[in-house]
Design an enzyme around this catalytic site. Structure first.
Site, PDB file in Angstrom:
ATOM      1  N   SER A  69       0.824  -1.208   0.000  1.00  0.00           N
ATOM      2  CA  SER A  69       0.000   0.000   0.000  1.00  0.00           C
ATOM      3  C   SER A  69       0.859   1.259   0.000  1.00  0.00           C
ATOM      4  CB  SER A  69      -0.919   0.010   1.221  1.00  0.00           C
ATOM      5  OG  SER A  69      -1.761  -1.114   1.209  1.00  0.00           O
TER       6      SER A  69
HETATM    7  N1  SAH Z   1      -0.938  -4.430   3.684  1.00  0.00           N
HETATM    8  C1  SAH Z   1      -0.391  -5.027   2.501  1.00  0.00           C
HETATM    9  C2  SAH Z   1      -1.395  -4.868   1.393  1.00  0.00           C
HETATM   10  C3  SAH Z   1      -1.280  -5.918   0.391  1.00  0.00           C
HETATM   11  S1  SAH Z   1      -2.506  -5.814  -0.897  1.00  0.00           S
HETATM   12  C4  SAH Z   1       0.912  -4.332   2.138  1.00  0.00           C
HETATM   13  O1  SAH Z   1       1.003  -3.121   2.319  1.00  0.00           O
HETATM   14  O2  SAH Z   1       1.814  -4.986   1.620  1.00  0.00           O
HETATM   15  C5  SAH Z   1      -3.810  -6.771  -0.221  1.00  0.00           C
HETATM   16  C6  SAH Z   1      -3.505  -8.207   0.075  1.00  0.00           C
HETATM   17  O3  SAH Z   1      -4.726  -8.836   0.454  1.00  0.00           O
HETATM   18  C7  SAH Z   1      -2.978  -9.003  -1.102  1.00  0.00           C
HETATM   19  O4  SAH Z   1      -1.747  -9.559  -0.752  1.00  0.00           O
HETATM   20  C8  SAH Z   1      -4.045 -10.085  -1.325  1.00  0.00           C
HETATM   21  O5  SAH Z   1      -3.507 -11.338  -1.725  1.00  0.00           O
HETATM   22  C9  SAH Z   1      -4.663 -10.177   0.057  1.00  0.00           C
HETATM   23  N2  SAH Z   1      -6.011 -10.742   0.115  1.00  0.00           N
HETATM   24  C10 SAH Z   1      -7.029 -10.597  -0.758  1.00  0.00           C
HETATM   25  N3  SAH Z   1      -8.112 -11.298  -0.345  1.00  0.00           N
HETATM   26  C11 SAH Z   1      -7.759 -11.897   0.827  1.00  0.00           C
HETATM   27  C12 SAH Z   1      -8.431 -12.750   1.763  1.00  0.00           C
HETATM   28  N4  SAH Z   1      -9.695 -13.146   1.587  1.00  0.00           N
HETATM   29  N5  SAH Z   1      -7.754 -13.160   2.856  1.00  0.00           N
HETATM   30  C13 SAH Z   1      -6.465 -12.801   3.050  1.00  0.00           C
HETATM   31  N6  SAH Z   1      -5.785 -11.994   2.216  1.00  0.00           N
HETATM   32  C14 SAH Z   1      -6.415 -11.546   1.116  1.00  0.00           C
END
Ligand code: SAH
Length: 223
Positions: A69
């Site tokens: 993010s």
């Molecule tokens: N906070 C993280 C954001 C990653 S983007 C950072 O800053 O790196 C959002 C993430 O949510 C992705 O890695 C995606 O694979 C995950 N995601 C999507 N649906 C999900 C679910 N049902 N359970 C767990 N993770 C999920």
């Protein structure tokens, strides 16, 4: 001064510039959030190829079609959680583990779930290497929460959801706060939900853009 020292100093300066130009200049005023974002190295959570962009004012690709993010969004969500240091936090969407590290610095214990096996493994490695011992990682669907350790004082969802997942509402403690982007697949509003004895209160903290939350109580995997 050798090269690696000057590189480290350059990165430290970039991080300080991020604090001033991207966070303080907007609405980030929580001193604990600003301090921790000035300490945690975002470059540790991204690939070699993107090192020079570690403090860009934007999300960056982390593999598997996902993103780390934007620093401002990490700061805003963390500020909305109003952490005091002892909380049990549930995070959905570990991704790179960067937000997880920020939470681990500011809360008591962090439970984090990621649906991509590769990303979950990658995040585990880096969080272990950095010495975060108050983080428990799980690979799976976070839309149904993590019943075993519920209730949680705070819940943070870092992917966009069509609605607030019922399981997560149930697993939020009385007096707890949840932040979750709610909207369509392309744009969301950052919702801040407070749970009281008598029910839930929610407030819109502004527009945002997240990758979709995919799972039983989120979006379906095939669009
Ligand atoms: N906070 C993280 C954001 C990653 S983007 C950072 O800053 O790196 C959002 C993430 O949510 C992705 O890695 C995606 O694979 C995950 N995601 C999507 N649906 C999900 C679910 N049902 N359970 C767990 N993770 C999920």
């Amino acid at each position: 001064m050798n090269n690696s020292n000057s590189e480290i100093r350059g990165v430290g300066r970039a991080r300080q510039r991020m604090i001033v130009e991207q966070l303080e200049s907007r609405q980030i005023s929580d001193q604990r959030v600003l301090r921790v974002m000035g300490e945690v190295r975002r470059e540790s959570f991204i690939s070699e190829a993107l090192q020079s962009r570690a403090y860009d004012d934007s999300p960056l690709p982390i593999g598997d079609g996902q993103t780390i993010s934007q620093p401002f969004m990490v700061a805003l969500m963390t500020q909305e959680l109003n952490l005091q240091g002892t909380e049990k936090v549930l995070e959905i969407g570990t991704g790179s583990g960067y937000q997880t590290a920020i939470l681990a610095e500011l809360a008591g214990k962090v439970f984090t779930i990621e649906r991509s096996y590769n990303l979950s493994q990658q995040a585990r490695k880096v969080l272990e290497k950095l010495g975060y011992s108050n983080v428990l990682l799980r690979y799976g669907d976070g839309t149904i929460g993590w019943d075993e350790f519920a209730p949680y004082d705070r819940i943070i969802v870092t992917a966009g959801s069509p609605d607030v997942p019922d399981s997560l509402k149930r697993q939020l403690a009385d007096g707890g706060i949840m932040v979750v982007p709610v909207g369509d697949r392309y744009r969301q509003d950052l919702m801040v939900i407070n749970r009281h004895e008598t029910g839930y209160e929610s407030r819109n903290a502004g527009g945002c853009v997240f990758v979709p939350l995919i799972g039983r109580e989120g979006w379906s995997a095939n669009g």
